[in-house]
Design an enzyme around this catalytic site. Structure first.
Site, PDB file in Angstrom:
ATOM      1  N   ARG A 124       8.542 105.942  25.876  1.00  0.00           N
ATOM      2  CA  ARG A 124       7.588 105.785  24.770  1.00  0.00           C
ATOM      3  C   ARG A 124       6.264 106.462  25.105  1.00  0.00           C
ATOM      4  O   ARG A 124       5.763 106.323  26.226  1.00  0.00           O
ATOM      5  CB  ARG A 124       7.343 104.306  24.484  1.00  0.00           C
ATOM      6  N   GLN A 126      12.608  97.110  26.860  1.00  0.00           N
ATOM      7  CA  GLN A 126      11.435  97.940  27.181  1.00  0.00           C
ATOM      8  C   GLN A 126      10.855  97.500  28.528  1.00  0.00           C
ATOM      9  O   GLN A 126      10.511  96.335  28.713  1.00  0.00           O
ATOM     10  CB  GLN A 126      10.348  97.846  26.102  1.00  0.00           C
ATOM     11  N   TYR A 180      -0.903 101.350  29.159  1.00  0.00           N
ATOM     12  CA  TYR A 180      -0.370 100.662  30.343  1.00  0.00           C
ATOM     13  C   TYR A 180      -0.199 101.656  31.506  1.00  0.00           C
ATOM     14  O   TYR A 180      -0.596 102.826  31.397  1.00  0.00           O
ATOM     15  CB  TYR A 180       0.934  99.937  29.976  1.00  0.00           C
ATOM     16  N   PRO A 235       9.014  97.578  19.905  1.00  0.00           N
ATOM     17  CA  PRO A 235       8.747  96.591  20.956  1.00  0.00           C
ATOM     18  C   PRO A 235       7.510  95.759  20.625  1.00  0.00           C
ATOM     19  O   PRO A 235       6.479  96.314  20.260  1.00  0.00           O
ATOM     20  CB  PRO A 235       8.507  97.450  22.196  1.00  0.00           C
ATOM     21  N   MET A 236       7.631  94.426  20.724  1.00  0.00           N
ATOM     22  CA  MET A 236       6.478  93.555  20.440  1.00  0.00           C
ATOM     23  C   MET A 236       6.409  92.387  21.411  1.00  0.00           C
ATOM     24  O   MET A 236       7.285  91.521  21.419  1.00  0.00           O
ATOM     25  CB  MET A 236       6.549  93.047  18.997  1.00  0.00           C
ATOM     26  N   THR A 237       5.341  92.381  22.181  1.00  0.00           N
ATOM     27  CA  THR A 237       5.065  91.308  23.125  1.00  0.00           C
ATOM     28  C   THR A 237       4.810  90.008  22.386  1.00  0.00           C
ATOM     29  O   THR A 237       3.967  89.962  21.489  1.00  0.00           O
ATOM     30  CB  THR A 237       3.835  91.711  23.977  1.00  0.00           C
ATOM     31  N   HIS A 241       8.069 102.207  29.228  1.00  0.00           N
ATOM     32  CA  HIS A 241       6.826 102.140  28.443  1.00  0.00           C
ATOM     33  C   HIS A 241       5.792 103.092  29.043  1.00  0.00           C
ATOM     34  O   HIS A 241       5.107 102.756  29.995  1.00  0.00           O
ATOM     35  CB  HIS A 241       6.301 100.703  28.426  1.00  0.00           C
ATOM     36  N   GLY A 242       5.724 104.281  28.447  1.00  0.00           N
ATOM     37  CA  GLY A 242       4.761 105.272  28.934  1.00  0.00           C
ATOM     38  C   GLY A 242       3.539 105.371  28.030  1.00  0.00           C
ATOM     39  O   GLY A 242       2.780 106.335  28.129  1.00  0.00           O
ATOM     40  N   ALA A 243       3.357 104.384  27.146  1.00  0.00           N
ATOM     41  CA  ALA A 243       2.361 104.497  26.064  1.00  0.00           C
ATOM     42  C   ALA A 243       1.295 103.411  26.145  1.00  0.00           C
ATOM     43  O   ALA A 243       1.244 102.611  27.081  1.00  0.00           O
ATOM     44  CB  ALA A 243       3.097 104.405  24.724  1.00  0.00           C
TER      45      ALA A 243
HETATM   46  C1  LIG Z   1       2.301  91.476  18.349  1.00  0.00           C
HETATM   47  C2  LIG Z   1       2.534  92.882  18.803  1.00  0.00           C
HETATM   48  C3  LIG Z   1       2.978  93.100  20.089  1.00  0.00           C
HETATM   49  C4  LIG Z   1       3.215  94.400  20.557  1.00  0.00           C
HETATM   50  N1  LIG Z   1       3.712  94.590  21.823  1.00  0.00           N
HETATM   51  C5  LIG Z   1       4.130  95.814  22.206  1.00  0.00           C
HETATM   52  C6  LIG Z   1       4.863  96.002  23.411  1.00  0.00           C
HETATM   53  O1  LIG Z   1       5.180  95.052  24.148  1.00  0.00           O
HETATM   54  N2  LIG Z   1       5.246  97.251  23.735  1.00  0.00           N
HETATM   55  C7  LIG Z   1       4.946  98.332  22.937  1.00  0.00           C
HETATM   56  O2  LIG Z   1       5.300  99.468  23.283  1.00  0.00           O
HETATM   57  N3  LIG Z   1       4.265  98.178  21.776  1.00  0.00           N
HETATM   58  C8  LIG Z   1       3.894  96.954  21.380  1.00  0.00           C
HETATM   59  N4  LIG Z   1       3.288  96.773  20.154  1.00  0.00           N
HETATM   60  C9  LIG Z   1       3.092  97.925  19.266  1.00  0.00           C
HETATM   61  C10 LIG Z   1       4.256  98.043  18.292  1.00  0.00           C
HETATM   62  O3  LIG Z   1       5.438  98.429  18.973  1.00  0.00           O
HETATM   63  C11 LIG Z   1       3.943  99.097  17.224  1.00  0.00           C
HETATM   64  O4  LIG Z   1       3.645 100.309  17.858  1.00  0.00           O
HETATM   65  C12 LIG Z   1       2.774  98.702  16.325  1.00  0.00           C
HETATM   66  O5  LIG Z   1       2.936  97.400  15.809  1.00  0.00           O
HETATM   67  C13 LIG Z   1       2.652  99.686  15.163  1.00  0.00           C
HETATM   68  O6  LIG Z   1       3.836  99.679  14.380  1.00  0.00           O
HETATM   69  P1  LIG Z   1       3.834  98.975  12.917  1.00  0.00           P
HETATM   70  O7  LIG Z   1       2.798  99.710  12.139  1.00  0.00           O
HETATM   71  O8  LIG Z   1       5.222  99.149  12.408  1.00  0.00           O
HETATM   72  O9  LIG Z   1       3.457  97.546  13.139  1.00  0.00           O
HETATM   73  C14 LIG Z   1       3.006  95.488  19.691  1.00  0.00           C
HETATM   74  C15 LIG Z   1       2.559  95.255  18.378  1.00  0.00           C
HETATM   75  C16 LIG Z   1       2.358  93.975  17.926  1.00  0.00           C
HETATM   76  C17 LIG Z   1       1.925  93.768  16.492  1.00  0.00           C
END
Ligand SMILES: Cc1cc2nc3c(=O)[nH]c(=O)nc-3n(C[C@H](O)[C@H](O)[C@H](O)COP(=O)(O)O)c2cc1C
Length: 366
Positions: free
Chosen positions: A231, A103, A183, A25-27, A178-180
């Protein structure tokens, strides 16, 4: 190096996926100001499925018009207009052969942009650590949050359940709660941000109760044949180094308690997924496998295919999720399959704003 285990099919409860590679998940703060997802977001998500990821987990989606929204231009699932805006995204991911899970996120005390309500609300009136994230359009320290009343806690739980129903209605293959990452649900889990004296505060089990109640409410709302994941992390967006005080004993309680609820998977995230969770010993993913009874998605710096496959071969995880690796190459699975080079992550993709318009500036002609 053998990476074949990445390419075998898997099941997360009722959710069948073609391989073991998921987008984390990525915001991306790229929705309209009112929280509706856009056609550009549909292109973005479809690219991952076309690139070979079996599962796409969306960015954190806000669940209600009360205190859930964390960021300006975050997408929502808080009403019918939000729901309908996700339909082209779900359809395009499916058309490209992927599965997609929404998510569901409540930002709680660290909300930094919410047009619906003025104060931020969390478990307790405690100033959050760290500073607002500028790449999500924040500035300066977090606001001082107010303590949620019992009614507001119930409203937050209802928000998750209603958003999950909308996700199901529009064709998502499941939801991830999203429990991580610091948040709302993680704020309740964490001793220093949860000083409540009602049934949602106290020992670890009491602090987990909001997560458990949320899972139960979501499951009641969506029925049995729809995937519900959860999560979990130690680190937080505003406190990367946080560790559970009780070490492995806490991990055992967290994973046993959560997997005794009707969830279909646990998703663990650490900076480096394979590292010991507590200085030495098993990784957090392995602790989730050992103490839980549901499949585990492992996340954290797994963009080296050999390392990712190792997590599967050692049975530390059922599926691996990539964040930055997927942003670098939406077709990471195909590249790995075909032995093509994989580049390093470029932070400029997310800077100054972590949105799709910024990323597009780096890809002229797309
Ligand atoms: C731009 C960005 C936005 C993120 N947004 C969320 C999110 O909305 N929800 C979430 O659980 N994690 C979010 N994360 C964390 C990622 O899901 C992930 O845990 C983190 O990038 C580490 O994984 P990686 O090493 O593969 O990048 C975000 C990470 C990035 C880089």
């Amino acid at each position: 190096m053998t990476v074949s285990s990445l390419f075998s099919p898997a099941a997360l409860g009722p959710l069948q996926i073609a391989n073991r590679m998921a987008v984390a998940p990525m915001t991306r703060v790229s929705a309209l100001a009112d929280g509706r997802a856009t056609p550009r977001m549909a292109e973005y998500y479809a690219e991952f499925a076309a690139g070979g990821f079996g599962l796409v987990i969306t960015e954190g989606i806000y669940t209600d018009r009360a205190f859930a929204q964390g960021y300006l231009h975050q997408p929502g699932l808080a009403d019918e207009a939000h729901r309908d805006a996700w339909r082209p995204i779900v359809d395009r991911v499916h058309a490209a052969g992927g599965k997609i899970v929404a998510q569901l996120m409540h930002a709680g005390a660290i909300s930094q942009g919410n047009p619906h309500r003025v104060p931020a609300k969390g478990p307790s009136a405690i100033q959050p650590a760290g500073a607002q994230m500028s790449f999500y359009r924040g500035e300066g320290p977090y606001r001082m949050p107010e303590e949620m009343s019992a009614e507001e806690v119930a409203e937050a739980i209802d928000g998750f359940a209603s958003a999950a129903v909308r996700a199901r209605e529009v064709g998502f293959d499941g939801v991830e709660i999203h429990g991580a990452n610091g948040y709302l649900l993680d704020q309740f889990l964490t001793e220093h941000t949860n000083q409540r004296s009602d049934g949602y505060g106290g020992d670890l089990r009491a602090r987990l109760r909001l997560g458990v109640d949320t899972i139960q409410a979501v499951r009641r709302a969506v029925g049995v044949d729809f995937a519900v994941g959860y999560r979990v992390s130690q680190g937080k967006v505003n406190d990367f180094a946080h560790k559970w005080r009780g070490g492995e004993a806490d991990a055992a309680t967290v994973f046993r308690t959560l997997s005794a609820t009707p969830i279909d998977y646990l998703h663990t995230t650490e900076f480096e997924a394979w590292q010991p969770a507590f200085g030495e010993g098993p990784s957090l993913a392995l602790l989730a496998q050992r103490h839980g009874s549901v499949p585990v998605i492992a996340n954290g710096s797994l963009h080296d295919a050999g390392r990712a496959a190792d997590m599967l071969d050692r049975e530390e995880a059922t599926v691996i999720a990539l964040g930055r690796g997927a942003l670098t190459h939406a077709d990471w699975p195909r590249r790995v399959r075909d032995g093509l080079p994989v580049e390093a992550f470029n932070r400029a993709l997310l800077s100054p704003i972590a949105d799709l318009a910024n990323a597009d500036r780096l890809r002229p002609g797309r």
